[in-house]
Design a protein around this motif. Structure first.
Motif, PDB file in Angstrom:
ATOM      1  N   GLY A 194     -24.588   8.982  -2.590  1.00  0.00           N
ATOM      2  CA  GLY A 194     -23.472   9.347  -3.455  1.00  0.00           C
ATOM      3  C   GLY A 194     -22.731   8.080  -3.849  1.00  0.00           C
ATOM      4  O   GLY A 194     -23.330   7.009  -3.942  1.00  0.00           O
ATOM      5  N   SER A 195     -21.433   8.175  -4.055  1.00  0.00           N
ATOM      6  CA  SER A 195     -20.648   7.029  -4.514  1.00  0.00           C
ATOM      7  C   SER A 195     -19.369   6.874  -3.702  1.00  0.00           C
ATOM      8  O   SER A 195     -18.641   7.849  -3.512  1.00  0.00           O
ATOM      9  CB  SER A 195     -20.284   7.211  -5.995  1.00  0.00           C
ATOM     10  N   LEU A 196     -19.101   5.646  -3.279  1.00  0.00           N
ATOM     11  CA  LEU A 196     -17.833   5.351  -2.612  1.00  0.00           C
ATOM     12  C   LEU A 196     -16.719   5.099  -3.624  1.00  0.00           C
ATOM     13  O   LEU A 196     -15.552   5.266  -3.314  1.00  0.00           O
ATOM     14  CB  LEU A 196     -17.962   4.108  -1.728  1.00  0.00           C
ATOM     15  N   GLY A 197     -17.063   4.686  -4.830  1.00  0.00           N
ATOM     16  CA  GLY A 197     -16.057   4.311  -5.808  1.00  0.00           C
ATOM     17  C   GLY A 197     -15.703   5.379  -6.821  1.00  0.00           C
ATOM     18  O   GLY A 197     -14.533   5.567  -7.142  1.00  0.00           O
ATOM     19  N   HIS A 198     -16.699   6.074  -7.342  1.00  0.00           N
ATOM     20  CA  HIS A 198     -16.477   7.067  -8.403  1.00  0.00           C
ATOM     21  C   HIS A 198     -17.405   8.271  -8.213  1.00  0.00           C
ATOM     22  O   HIS A 198     -18.367   8.443  -8.964  1.00  0.00           O
ATOM     23  CB  HIS A 198     -16.727   6.454  -9.778  1.00  0.00           C
ATOM     24  N   PRO A 199     -17.125   9.111  -7.229  1.00  0.00           N
ATOM     25  CA  PRO A 199     -18.002  10.273  -7.023  1.00  0.00           C
ATOM     26  C   PRO A 199     -17.936  11.230  -8.220  1.00  0.00           C
ATOM     27  O   PRO A 199     -16.890  11.383  -8.834  1.00  0.00           O
ATOM     28  CB  PRO A 199     -17.441  10.917  -5.764  1.00  0.00           C
ATOM     29  N   ARG A 200     -19.065  11.828  -8.543  1.00  0.00           N
ATOM     30  CA  ARG A 200     -19.116  12.779  -9.661  1.00  0.00           C
ATOM     31  C   ARG A 200     -18.483  14.123  -9.293  1.00  0.00           C
ATOM     32  O   ARG A 200     -17.983  14.831 -10.144  1.00  0.00           O
ATOM     33  CB  ARG A 200     -20.553  13.002 -10.104  1.00  0.00           C
ATOM     34  N   ALA A 201     -18.544  14.458  -8.026  1.00  0.00           N
ATOM     35  CA  ALA A 201     -17.948  15.717  -7.571  1.00  0.00           C
ATOM     36  C   ALA A 201     -17.482  15.529  -6.130  1.00  0.00           C
ATOM     37  O   ALA A 201     -18.207  14.973  -5.309  1.00  0.00           O
ATOM     38  CB  ALA A 201     -18.966  16.851  -7.648  1.00  0.00           C
ATOM     39  N   GLY A 202     -16.300  15.943  -5.830  1.00  0.00           N
ATOM     40  CA  GLY A 202     -15.819  15.874  -4.459  1.00  0.00           C
ATOM     41  C   GLY A 202     -15.291  14.513  -4.079  1.00  0.00           C
ATOM     42  O   GLY A 202     -14.868  13.722  -4.908  1.00  0.00           O
ATOM     43  N   LYS A 203     -15.343  14.238  -2.792  1.00  0.00           N
ATOM     44  CA  LYS A 203     -14.785  13.013  -2.224  1.00  0.00           C
ATOM     45  C   LYS A 203     -15.812  11.883  -2.236  1.00  0.00           C
ATOM     46  O   LYS A 203     -17.006  12.125  -2.337  1.00  0.00           O
ATOM     47  CB  LYS A 203     -14.348  13.275  -0.787  1.00  0.00           C
ATOM     48  N   PRO A 204     -15.330  10.643  -2.070  1.00  0.00           N
ATOM     49  CA  PRO A 204     -16.255   9.512  -1.941  1.00  0.00           C
ATOM     50  C   PRO A 204     -17.167   9.707  -0.724  1.00  0.00           C
ATOM     51  O   PRO A 204     -16.722  10.162   0.329  1.00  0.00           O
ATOM     52  CB  PRO A 204     -15.331   8.314  -1.733  1.00  0.00           C
ATOM     53  N   THR A 205     -18.434   9.361  -0.888  1.00  0.00           N
ATOM     54  CA  THR A 205     -19.407   9.533   0.195  1.00  0.00           C
ATOM     55  C   THR A 205     -20.243   8.275   0.388  1.00  0.00           C
ATOM     56  O   THR A 205     -20.376   7.443  -0.503  1.00  0.00           O
ATOM     57  CB  THR A 205     -20.364  10.713  -0.080  1.00  0.00           C
ATOM     58  N   TYR A 206     -20.797   8.179   1.588  1.00  0.00           N
ATOM     59  CA  TYR A 206     -21.751   7.139   1.942  1.00  0.00           C
ATOM     60  C   TYR A 206     -22.764   7.770   2.884  1.00  0.00           C
ATOM     61  O   TYR A 206     -22.618   8.924   3.299  1.00  0.00           O
ATOM     62  CB  TYR A 206     -21.048   5.930   2.575  1.00  0.00           C
ATOM     63  N   GLY A 207     -23.799   7.028   3.222  1.00  0.00           N
ATOM     64  CA  GLY A 207     -24.828   7.560   4.097  1.00  0.00           C
ATOM     65  C   GLY A 207     -24.922   6.804   5.400  1.00  0.00           C
ATOM     66  O   GLY A 207     -24.559   5.633   5.491  1.00  0.00           O
ATOM     67  N   VAL A 208     -25.401   7.513   6.409  1.00  0.00           N
ATOM     68  CA  VAL A 208     -25.695   6.912   7.707  1.00  0.00           C
ATOM     69  C   VAL A 208     -27.091   7.358   8.108  1.00  0.00           C
ATOM     70  O   VAL A 208     -27.395   8.554   8.085  1.00  0.00           O
ATOM     71  CB  VAL A 208     -24.671   7.341   8.788  1.00  0.00           C
ATOM     72  N   VAL A 209     -27.917   6.390   8.451  1.00  0.00           N
ATOM     73  CA  VAL A 209     -29.245   6.680   8.982  1.00  0.00           C
ATOM     74  C   VAL A 209     -29.236   6.221  10.433  1.00  0.00           C
ATOM     75  O   VAL A 209     -28.933   5.068  10.733  1.00  0.00           O
ATOM     76  CB  VAL A 209     -30.358   5.947   8.208  1.00  0.00           C
ATOM     77  N   SER A 210     -29.539   7.130  11.320  1.00  0.00           N
ATOM     78  CA  SER A 210     -29.594   6.801  12.744  1.00  0.00           C
ATOM     79  C   SER A 210     -30.851   7.424  13.324  1.00  0.00           C
ATOM     80  O   SER A 210     -31.544   8.185  12.670  1.00  0.00           O
ATOM     81  CB  SER A 210     -28.338   7.313  13.459  1.00  0.00           C
ATOM     82  N   GLY A 211     -31.111   7.105  14.546  1.00  0.00           N
ATOM     83  CA  GLY A 211     -32.296   7.646  15.201  1.00  0.00           C
ATOM     84  C   GLY A 211     -33.038   6.547  15.923  1.00  0.00           C
ATOM     85  O   GLY A 211     -32.574   5.418  16.033  1.00  0.00           O
TER      86      GLY A 211
END
Length: 157
Positions: free
Chosen positions: A128-145
Motif C-alpha cells: 500500500g502507501s505510507l504517504g498517499h493511500p488510495r483508501a483508508g489509512k497509510p499502510t506498510y508491510g511486514v514479512v516475518s518468519g
C-alpha cells in the motif's frame, strides 16, 4: 527474519520515521519507490538496518535501479515499483518476471492499495502507501518468519 516493506511515501518522511520507531526490531527495509528522498538520513537513524530500494515513476533524477533481488531466510525476493509492469491493470507481467528470475516473492508498489496473494508457489505482495493511500489509512508491510515459511502482514500507521 523481519523485513519492512514500504512504498509510495511521496515526500512524507515523517510517516516513514514513525513506522521505523514502531518496528525497531526489523533487520531490513525494502523501499519500493516514489519517495526515495525520504530515505535520506535513515542510515544515521538506524545504522544496522539493511536498506534495499528501487526508483518509482515519481523519483526524478535518482540513480537507483528499477528492480532488485534479495534473499532472506532461503527465499528470493524480486522487488520493483511496478509501473513498468502495468500493475494497475494486471499482475500477469510482474508474476512472469518474478518466475523468470526464480523468485519466491514479488513485491511491488505504485497502486497505493495493499494487496496479497499466494499463487502456484509465488507470494505476491503490495504494502500500500505510507504517504498517499488510495483508501483508508497509510499502510506498510511486514514479512516475518523463518526457514522459508514467510508470514505477510499489512499494518496501518
Amino acid at each position: 527474519m523481519k523485513v519492512l516493506i514500504v512504498s509510495d511515501t511521496h515526500g512524507n518522511a515523517a510517516q516513514l520515521y514513525r513506522m521505523l520507531q514502531r518496528e525497531e526490531d526489523a533487520q531490513a527495509l525494502i523501499f519500493l519507490g516514489d519517495g526515495l528522498r525520504d530515505l535520506a538520513g535513515i542510515d544515521k537513524a538506524r545504522p544496522h538496518l539493511r536498506v534495499y530500494s528501487v526508483r518509482g515513476n515519481c523519483d526524478y533524477s535518482c540513480f537507483e535501479p528499477a528492480e532488485g533481488l534479495a534473499a532472506f531466510d532461503g527465499l528470493l525476493f524480486f522487488y520493483t515499483h511496478g509501473h513498468g509492469y502495468e500493475v494497475k491493470w494486471t499482475l500477469t507481467p510482474i508474476k512472469t518476471a518474478a518466475r523468470q528470475r526464480g523468485a519466491d516473492v514479488v513485491l511491488f508498489g505504485h497502486t497505493h492499495v495493499p494487496y496479497y496473494e499466494y499463487e502456484n508457489g509465488l507470494y505476491v505482495f503490495n504494502p500500500g502507501s505510507l504517504g498517499h493511500p488510495r483508501a483508508g489509512k497509510p499502510t506498510y508491510g511486514v514479512v516475518s518468519g523463518e526457514k522459508g515459511r514467510p508470514r505477510f502482514e499489512h499494518r496501518e500507521l
